[in-house]
Design a protein around this motif. Structure first.
Motif, PDB file in Angstrom:
ATOM      1  N   ARG A   1       0.927  -1.274   0.200  1.00  0.00           N
ATOM      2  CA  ARG A   1       0.087   0.131   0.145  1.00  0.00           C
ATOM      3  C   ARG A   1       0.944   1.135  -0.080  1.00  0.00           C
ATOM      4  O   ARG A   1       0.439   2.475  -0.329  1.00  0.00           O
TER       5      ARG A   1
ATOM      6  N   GLY B   1     -14.583   4.143   2.401  1.00  0.00           N
ATOM      7  CA  GLY B   1     -14.111   2.806   1.863  1.00  0.00           C
ATOM      8  C   GLY B   1     -14.004   2.690   0.474  1.00  0.00           C
ATOM      9  O   GLY B   1     -13.149   2.008  -0.011  1.00  0.00           O
ATOM     10  N   MET B   2     -15.000   3.335  -0.225  1.00  0.00           N
ATOM     11  CA  MET B   2     -14.855   3.028  -1.665  1.00  0.00           C
ATOM     12  C   MET B   2     -13.901   3.678  -2.482  1.00  0.00           C
ATOM     13  O   MET B   2     -13.530   3.373  -3.457  1.00  0.00           O
TER      14      MET B   2
ATOM     15  N   ILE C   1     -10.997   4.918  -1.081  1.00  0.00           N
ATOM     16  CA  ILE C   1      -9.803   4.647  -0.328  1.00  0.00           C
ATOM     17  C   ILE C   1      -8.508   4.243  -1.496  1.00  0.00           C
ATOM     18  O   ILE C   1      -7.315   4.988  -1.266  1.00  0.00           O
TER      19      ILE C   1
ATOM     20  N   LYS D   1      -3.174   5.659  10.774  1.00  0.00           N
ATOM     21  CA  LYS D   1      -3.899   4.579  10.808  1.00  0.00           C
ATOM     22  C   LYS D   1      -3.087   3.479  11.257  1.00  0.00           C
ATOM     23  O   LYS D   1      -3.280   2.728  12.403  1.00  0.00           O
ATOM     24  N   TYR D   2      -1.719   3.356  10.638  1.00  0.00           N
ATOM     25  CA  TYR D   2      -1.026   1.982  11.426  1.00  0.00           C
ATOM     26  C   TYR D   2       0.153   2.676  12.390  1.00  0.00           C
ATOM     27  O   TYR D   2       0.794   1.756  13.032  1.00  0.00           O
TER      28      TYR D   2
ATOM     29  N   GLN E   1      -2.544   2.943  16.395  1.00  0.00           N
ATOM     30  CA  GLN E   1      -2.098   1.584  17.202  1.00  0.00           C
ATOM     31  C   GLN E   1      -1.023   1.788  18.273  1.00  0.00           C
ATOM     32  O   GLN E   1      -0.674   0.963  18.658  1.00  0.00           O
TER      33      GLN E   1
ATOM     34  N   ASN F   1       1.882   2.838  17.559  1.00  0.00           N
ATOM     35  CA  ASN F   1       3.176   2.428  17.115  1.00  0.00           C
ATOM     36  C   ASN F   1       3.769   3.594  16.753  1.00  0.00           C
ATOM     37  O   ASN F   1       3.821   3.903  15.663  1.00  0.00           O
TER      38      ASN F   1
ATOM     39  N   ASP G   1     -16.743   5.600   8.839  1.00  0.00           N
ATOM     40  CA  ASP G   1     -15.515   5.412   9.603  1.00  0.00           C
ATOM     41  C   ASP G   1     -15.513   4.205  10.476  1.00  0.00           C
ATOM     42  O   ASP G   1     -15.801   3.217  10.005  1.00  0.00           O
TER      43      ASP G   1
ATOM     44  N   GLN H   1      -0.829  -2.831  21.862  1.00  0.00           N
ATOM     45  CA  GLN H   1      -0.654  -1.913  21.020  1.00  0.00           C
ATOM     46  C   GLN H   1       0.334  -2.391  19.869  1.00  0.00           C
ATOM     47  O   GLN H   1       1.456  -2.936  19.920  1.00  0.00           O
ATOM     48  N   GLY H   2      -0.051  -2.201  18.595  1.00  0.00           N
ATOM     49  CA  GLY H   2       0.658  -2.468  17.393  1.00  0.00           C
ATOM     50  C   GLY H   2       0.709  -3.733  17.077  1.00  0.00           C
ATOM     51  O   GLY H   2       1.624  -4.317  16.593  1.00  0.00           O
TER      52      GLY H   2
ATOM     53  N   GLN I   1      -4.100  -6.560  16.234  1.00  0.00           N
ATOM     54  CA  GLN I   1      -4.506  -5.025  15.670  1.00  0.00           C
ATOM     55  C   GLN I   1      -4.420  -4.645  14.378  1.00  0.00           C
ATOM     56  O   GLN I   1      -5.181  -4.185  13.739  1.00  0.00           O
ATOM     57  N   ILE I   2      -3.250  -5.096  13.863  1.00  0.00           N
ATOM     58  CA  ILE I   2      -3.010  -4.824  12.649  1.00  0.00           C
ATOM     59  C   ILE I   2      -3.846  -5.732  11.619  1.00  0.00           C
ATOM     60  O   ILE I   2      -4.487  -5.182  10.627  1.00  0.00           O
TER      61      ILE I   2
ATOM     62  N   THR J   1      -7.017  -3.829  11.480  1.00  0.00           N
ATOM     63  CA  THR J   1      -6.927  -2.590  10.790  1.00  0.00           C
ATOM     64  C   THR J   1      -7.076  -2.925   9.328  1.00  0.00           C
ATOM     65  O   THR J   1      -7.815  -2.411   8.271  1.00  0.00           O
ATOM     66  N   LYS J   2      -6.331  -3.815   8.864  1.00  0.00           N
ATOM     67  CA  LYS J   2      -6.350  -4.376   7.400  1.00  0.00           C
ATOM     68  C   LYS J   2      -7.632  -4.913   6.823  1.00  0.00           C
ATOM     69  O   LYS J   2      -8.019  -4.842   5.835  1.00  0.00           O
TER      70      LYS J   2
ATOM     71  N   GLU K   1     -10.038  -2.383   6.241  1.00  0.00           N
ATOM     72  CA  GLU K   1      -9.597  -1.719   4.932  1.00  0.00           C
ATOM     73  C   GLU K   1     -10.367  -2.458   3.930  1.00  0.00           C
ATOM     74  O   GLU K   1     -10.936  -1.794   2.914  1.00  0.00           O
TER      75      GLU K   1
ATOM     76  N   LYS L   1     -14.291  -2.554   4.029  1.00  0.00           N
ATOM     77  CA  LYS L   1     -14.898  -1.028   3.663  1.00  0.00           C
ATOM     78  C   LYS L   1     -14.572  -0.871   2.065  1.00  0.00           C
ATOM     79  O   LYS L   1     -15.623   0.097   1.615  1.00  0.00           O
ATOM     80  N   LYS L   2     -13.663  -1.505   1.354  1.00  0.00           N
ATOM     81  CA  LYS L   2     -13.594  -1.081  -0.001  1.00  0.00           C
ATOM     82  C   LYS L   2     -14.450  -2.263  -0.727  1.00  0.00           C
ATOM     83  O   LYS L   2     -14.936  -1.860  -1.807  1.00  0.00           O
TER      84      LYS L   2
ATOM     85  N   LYS M   1      -5.247 -12.743   1.457  1.00  0.00           N
ATOM     86  CA  LYS M   1      -3.760 -12.470   1.770  1.00  0.00           C
ATOM     87  C   LYS M   1      -3.481 -11.987   3.471  1.00  0.00           C
ATOM     88  O   LYS M   1      -2.380 -11.856   3.816  1.00  0.00           O
TER      89      LYS M   1
END
Lengths: 324, 566
Positions: free
Chosen positions: A88, A267-268, A270, A282-283, A287, A289, B228, B501-502, B506-507, B510-511, B514, B517-518, B544
């Protein structure tokens, strides 16, 4: 930065110019007031601009806020690897560059054009009204601006209504503008222009007032019409300003903004709306991080630095005015 | 994960609203006998002349005016008991920024409730371990939280904060639907003669028929909330339709206790295909996928939307507006939404929350606190039956009454009196949640509900005539009775399992967000003929992710919780 009076005095008193350290010390003494005055600013620069660079070390650690510096685990370039290896990342970088590119080109062209046109307006009242109206959107926050854009573009918004009314669309075929990824850059560009075009004209209008009226008169005597005068007098007159602004903006090429993409993105779209800042949010930050967010920030700073110098160098070689 | 947090805040809100809005219930005069040991401590405290102290308290969830606890009626009484006052500060702006600043400066309020940012606070080591303090000063804490201690322990075996969703006494279910349901305008049911709707097909048919019959009204069949982090209102239904409660990203099998994600399984496919058909019939609002939360709420109050799926707490602003309008003008009752326990094939629904225990929210004492012993004594003192009544019901004769059978209730005047400004002045606003307490659904030893909102008498009193009519048509007394009773799920809610955290988990989340949502919009808006093709694309993209690792992690955690609950 030698000041002339100093030079003369020293010449008078000492026929032989002192050299090296001694000279430096003397100068320092003579200009002590200036030096004293600059200290607060140097301190400010150092504390707020250079000290935070220490924080870059976080990018090379698995940073945990609870631990002291000595206890942090060092991981080398792991976070950069995560960043660059993510498929990404390329997409996000593309979006960032594309959107700033669009912003840069559209922003310059529209602002300069509007400034040229405004400069030609002779009725002061009309000019003032146009200026005020075009400045206004600049003062709206992006949150509000994004709502306006969303409402305008929604299936029952004014754009779809008009398309229906003119018969371009049938009922039920309304276009979901923000849902079509490829449209996003266009919407973003148009939105930014609408919001900032008026504001951006200010600096050009200011530059135009510096042009010597005699040049216009001469051009007129030579038979130049309005368009020709704009092209051969006004534009070259503000060229230095344009170049300096261009160089500065190129330095910001990786700053495509955050709010419009965050607020208008969904989302559409993105694939086209997510930029570097949102990705890092986001990452990284979301998080906890921190290391990753710092790595992202470092990457941006370094690229911006390179771009700025490259652009400045180019301007220098082309014999144009430049930043430094 | 943000959603989870939100859940909790919302839950807190609901409780507060419920507590304020319902009133009447019967009383508990005699409750006090159960209070146990703590009384002694409290008594001791009061007899000793104690030095007054003020501690700082930060609340990262609620929005309210900052105040001193002793400026409220409840807080003053508590100060008289313990000599402790709290300077209460609420969050303004962004939680993570605020908490981040605290961490960076290493200066914390004495007591804090970091809500969603609790992982960061724990990571930063800001909370002190409470075990020794509880051992020494916390007889009531032991009584109220004792059965949860195993679940409250951090990895190092220590307890760092006190959560709020513990149940004390017999469990009293919420009569309202604050959790998930398929909602429909009441007029639709009225027109159809109050049919029993159990399956998704029946629900969609109901919408379809109604919209067809009212062509001239320009109605929208269905909308869906996608904005969101609230996207789960669109991605969770397959799980509910299959007959499971909201365990977040997973369905936990009831026999093997294996956690399986459902984002790419047949349930989700079936749900999206249904929406796709609905869209092809022009019954689904395409703008659902671009609207923000405000636009969504505006649509729900526009009277144009026939049905939707959502969680009660999430659209309560819209529902309350509709209900208020219906109170003014009974004809407006048509537009109030009614919850239906819809499943794919009419199997047993599990929309109601089992008595769960949310382990990743709570209140802790920070390392900046000067006198943790005084604080823990104060917290312990809150957990007596008397003080629980004070916190939730108030003062007898002032904010509640007790009838001759010992049931607590509120009179009509008291109900009117307890409005928002009263809540602030009296302290319900600050005390009815966000402190160690008997969680929602708890009951006092005499059977009265701890939360006034859950007391059946209070609920009945809050109903309008129209509410009563429609409930009667379905042969129930409360909305909750429409739904099946929740099965026992000791791990519930699985989304409340703390994640580092992280971390990989969590990842993954998040993925996954994403990707869904798409693709969900694409799947719903595709031409029905293309649905399979897009679904294959989606499955490839989803494939994936390392879903197996996420599932096995969740399964392990779930099993740990089952063990801990034994």
């Amino acid at each position: 930065m030698e000041s002339k009076p100093t030079m003369t005095t020293s010449n008078l008193v000492l026929p032989k110019k002192p050299t090296g350290l001694k000279r430096f010390a003397m100068k320092l003494l003579e200009q002590r007031v200036l030096v004293l005055m600059s200290i607060p600013f140097l301190a400010w620069l150092f504390i707020f601009k250079y000290m935070p660079l220490w924080g870059w070390t976080i990018a090379f650690q698995d940073y945990k806020p609870a631990k002291s510096f000595g206890e942090q685990k060092w991981v080398g370039f792991d976070h950069f690897q995560f960043l660059f290896q993510d498929e990404r990342f390329i997409r996000v970088l593309r979006n960032t560059l594309a959107m700033s590119g669009i912003n840069l080109v559209l922003g310059f062209v529209t602002a300069i054009t509007l400034a040229l046109l405004l400069n030609e307006v002779r009725k002061v009242a009309f000019k003032r009204i146009v200026q005020t109206v075009s400045y206004l959107p600049h003062f709206i926050s992006w949150v509000v601006a994004a709502s306006i854009i969303q409402t305008t573009l929604s299936p029952d918004g004014i754009i779809n209504e008009m398309l229906l009314w003119f018969g371009f669309l049938e009922k039920g075929e309304e276009i979901l503008f923000l849902g079509i990824p490829e449209y996003f850059w266009g919407i973003f560009g148009a939105g930014s222009v609408w919001k900032d075009v008026g504001w951006n004209t200010i600096v050009y209008l200011a530059a135009m007032t510096m042009i010597d009226p005699a040049q216009y008169e001469a051009a007129e005597m030579d038979g130049a019409g309005r368009i020709k005068r704009m092209w051969y007098v006004t534009l070259p007159g503000i060229k230095p300003v344009i170049i300096v602004l261009l160089i500065m903006n190129i330095g910001y090429l990786l700053e495509s903004g955050f709010e419009p993409q965050y607020l208008l993105g969904n989302g559409m779209n993105i694939d086209y709306s997510e930029n570097l800042d949102i990705f890092v949010l986001k990452y990284g930050i979301a998080q906890g991080n921190y290391s990753l967010s710092i790595a992202g920030g470092m990457f941006k700073t370094i690229i911006s630095f390179i771009l700025l110098f490259a652009a400045n160098n180019l301007a220098k070689r082309m014999g144009e005015s430049r930043l430094f | 994960m943000t959603k989870k947090l939100l859940f909790i805040c919302m839950a807190a809100f609901m409780v507060i609203t419920a507590a304020c809005s319902n009133n009447n219930n019967g009383g508990d005069t005699k409750t006090s006998n159960s209070t146990n040991t703590p009384k002694e401590t409290a008594a001791e405290e009061t007899t000793k002349p104690v030095e007054k102290v003020t501690f700082s308290y930060f609340n990262g969830v609620a929005a309210a005016k900052d105040t001193n606890s002793n400026e409220t009626t409840i807080g003053k009484i508590l100060e008289d008991q313990t000599g402790v006052n709290f300077k209460i500060e609420h969050l303004v702006g962004d939680l993570n920024t605020k908490i981040g600043t605290m961490i960076a400066s290493n200066a914390y309020p004495d007591v804090m409730l970091p809500d969603a940012a609790i992982d960061k606070i724990l990571d930063a080591g800001a909370f002190i371990a409470l075990d020794d303090l509880i051992e020494q000063y916390g007889p009531n804490i032991k009584r109220v939280y004792g059965s949860y201690f195993n679940q409250m322990k951090a990895e190092d075996g220590k307890i760092y904060f006190l959560p709020f969703s513990n149940t004390v006494g017999e469990y009293i279910p919420d009569p309202n639907i604050n959790q998930g349901a398929f909602w429909i305008q009441r007029r639709v049911l009225k027109e159809a003669g109050y049919p029993e709707i159990k399956t998704l097909d029946a629900y969609f048919d109901l919408i379809k028929n109604f919209v067809e019959k009212h062509k001239d009204e320009d109605l929208t069949g269905m909308v869906s909330l996608t904005h969101d982090w609230r996207f789960f209102a669109t991605s969770n239904p397959p799980n509910h339709l299959a007959g499971y409660p909201n365990d977040g990203n997973v369905i936990v099998d009831m026999t093997t206790f294996d956690a399986k994600t459902y984002a790419a399984d047949d349930n989700t496919k079936r749900w999206l295909q249904k929406l796709n058909e609905l869209n092809a019939d022009n019954l689904f609002d395409k703008a659902s996928f671009v609207d923000n939360y405000d636009q969504y709420l505006a649509k729900l109050t526009s009277h144009k939307v026939v049905g939707f799926f959502d969680y009660g707490w999430q659209f309560s602003n819209a529902q309350n507006a509709l209900k208020d309008a219906a109170k003014q003008d009974p004809t407006q009752d048509d537009f109030v939404y009614f919850p239906l326990p819809v499943t794919f094939d009419g199997q047993k629904d599990q929309y109601l929350d089992p008595p769960g225990f949310v382990k990743n929210r709570g209140l802790g004492i920070t390392k900046s606190a000067k006198d943790p012993a005084r604080i823990i004594q104060y917290l312990d003192n809150l957990l007596t039956d008397e003080n629980q009544i004070l916190q939730r019901w108030g003062i007898k004769g002032d904010t509640f009454e007790v009838d001759d059978k010992g049931r607590m209730y509120r009179t009509a005047e008291q109900i009117v009196k307890i409005d928002e400004s009263f809540n602030e002045k009296f302290g319900f606003k600050y005390y009815s949640w966000n402190w160690p307490l008997y969680g929602n659904g708890s009951s006092l030893p005499d059977g009265n509900s701890v939360a006034p909102g859950l007391q059946p008498e209070v609920f009945q009193m809050s109903l309008t005539n129209e509410d009563k009519t429609i409930l009667e048509k379905y042969g129930v007394k409360t909305y909750a009775e429409l739904f099946a009773a929740p099965d026992d799920r000791p791990w519930y809610p699985a989304w409340g399992i703390p994640k580092e955290q992280g971390s990989e988990q969590q990842i993954w989340e998040t993925k996954k967000d994403e990707i869904t949502k798409k693709y969900f919009p694409k799947l719903v808006l595709a031409k029905p003929a293309d649905f399979e093709k897009v679904w294959t694309e989606y499955i490839t993209a989803f494939g994936k992710l390392d879903t197996a690792a996420y599932e096995s992690w969740t399964t392990t955690e779930v099993k740990k919780l089952i063990e801990a609950a034994k």
